[in-house]
Design a protein around this motif. Structure first.
Motif, short mmCIF file in Angstrom:
data_model
loop_
_atom_site.label_atom_id
_atom_site.label_comp_id
_atom_site.label_asym_id
_atom_site.label_seq_id
_atom_site.Cartn_x
_atom_site.Cartn_y
_atom_site.Cartn_z
N GLN A 163 0.95 -1.11 -0.10
CA GLN A 163 -0.15 -0.05 0.18
C GLN A 163 0.92 1.17 0.11
O GLN A 163 1.66 1.53 0.97
N ASP A 164 0.80 2.19 -0.96
CA ASP A 164 1.47 3.07 -1.15
C ASP A 164 1.17 4.24 -0.15
O ASP A 164 1.86 5.27 0.22
N ARG A 165 -0.21 4.24 -0.08
CA ARG A 165 -0.95 5.27 0.90
C ARG A 165 -1.10 4.82 2.18
O ARG A 165 -2.29 4.84 2.61
N MET A 166 0.00 4.73 3.00
CA MET A 166 -0.19 4.23 4.32
C MET A 166 -0.81 5.00 5.23
O MET A 166 -1.26 4.78 6.18
N ALA A 167 -0.48 6.46 5.00
CA ALA A 167 -1.01 7.35 5.83
C ALA A 167 -2.34 7.31 6.05
O ALA A 167 -3.03 7.30 7.25
N GLU A 168 -3.29 7.52 4.69
CA GLU A 168 -4.62 7.29 5.01
C GLU A 168 -5.17 5.97 5.18
O GLU A 168 -6.18 5.84 6.07
#
Length: 369
Positions: free
Chosen positions: A251-256
């Protein structure tokens, strides 16, 4: 002021450096990054506006003694190049985050009487930080116990492990919308770091029936690229089950994704723990058993003792106790609330600003020498 940040080898060294860079740039300081040409730092720093300068560096293999000679020569050559470069840049301080490349850069700074600050992310200090920490102007720590290898305790300061602003600014609503999960559902996030964790994947897959029997529970399961196909085969999700159990290789968007979660099962690497504590995310931690000096267990213990997480050894993942802890985590809202409150006491969201204060102070003291 001008600052050179250096580190390499893993994202765990680079992400806190980039978090510090954001704070320094916000204060109108100029930031440069020194890393290896082929390391992960080249890719991560390349995604920012920070000038990147490459120097060769490598470790040595204890089973091949001759590599000590070759790696030492490489470090000495890079130290000479770094010294010449710094004579042009004229930094006010250098900040090392670990990894072999920080050694020649730090050595060059010492030769030019430029203050060096070291930041250690883990509970056990790495070799490069031990080496530079002996002469450093300041040694910033995530865990107080990591400072045991520094003779001069007056140089030690606990700042925590900086987290990038993108993690802190993401919202639960953004994450839930991205993942297609209802805002009022309970979400369990399972991940084992960038490479995944086979035993965690297998253990959580074995609890599929029990977890999906819980009304309103959604699972987001990041397996790691190498474990994706095997985990999908083991889960054998029906279309109905897959609507509540999302499996992805990475998952590239780990912040969200982290923001969307109500709780997580995770390894205990420095970056994962920093993000978990910064967001107050209740966690069941499974330390990687083969980490150097078992530092992930020591990392995790600090959170367990504070009440911010629970911990299970990797060897115990097939036990009934693991199943009970997982089920308690996803069903007991009071337990999660207590963990969130305990995580807030680490004040990780302020770590980058604290470290920036240490770095600027070292530079100002260096200017007065």
């Amino acid at each position: 002021m001008k600052f050179v940040l250096t580190g390499g080898g893993t994202a765990g060294h680079i992400n806190p450096a980039l978090a510090l860079a954001e704070i320094l740039q916000e204060c109108d300081h100029e930031v440069f990054f020194a890393g290896t040409p082929q390391g992960v730092e080249a890719r991560l720093v390349g995604q920012t506006d920070i000038p990147f300068v490459a120097f060769e560096a490598s470790g040595f293999d204890r089973e091949r003694p001759h590599t000590l000679v070759t790696s030492s020569l490489k470090i000495l050559r890079s130290a000479r190049k770094a010294k010449a470069w710094m004579c042009e840049v004229r930094p006010d301080a250098v900040v090392g985050f670990g990894g072999y490349v920080s050694i020649p850069v730090g050595m060059a700074a010492e030769q030019l009487n430029v203050p060096v600050v070291v930041h250690e992310q883990n509970s056990v200090m790495g070799m490069a930080n031990k080496f530079l920490g002996k002469k450093a102007a300041a040694v910033a720590l995530t865990y107080e116990v990591a400072g045991k290898d520094i003779a001069d305790a007056s140089k030690l300061i606990v700042t925590g492990n900086p987290v990038r602003s993108s993690v802190l600014s993401a919202t639960r609503e953004q994450g839930r919308e991205m993942l297609g999960i209802p805002q009022d559902a309970t979400m369990l996030l399972v991940f084992g770091g960038s490479l995944g964790a086979r035993h965690i994947n297998a253990a959580i897959s074995s609890l599929k029936k029990q977890l999906l029997a819980i009304d309103g529970l959604y699972v987001v399961h990041i397996t790691g690229p190498k474990e994706y196909e095997a985990t999908c085969a083991e889960l054998a999700l029906t279309d109905e089950e897959a609507s509540r159990w999302t499996v992805m290789p990475y998952q590239d968007r780990m912040a969200e994704t982290l923001r969307a979660a109500d709780c997580t099962i995770s390894r205990a690497g420095a970056t994962s723990l920093a993000e978990i504590s910064a967001l107050g995310l209740p966690a069941l931690l499974v330390p990687f058993p083969y980490a150097a000096e078992d530092h992930q267990t020591t990392n995790a213990r600090a959170y367990v003792e504070r009440g911010a997480a629970e911990m299970m050894a990797d060897s115990e993942l097939d036990s009934e106790e693991f199943a009970n802890k997982v089920l308690a985590l996803v069903t007991d809202a009071d337990l999660r609330n207590r963990m969130r409150a305990a995580a807030a006491t680490f004040e990780t969201e302020n770590a980058a600003a604290k470290l920036a204060d240490v770095v600027v102070d070292a530079a100002m003291r260096g200017a007065l020498r």
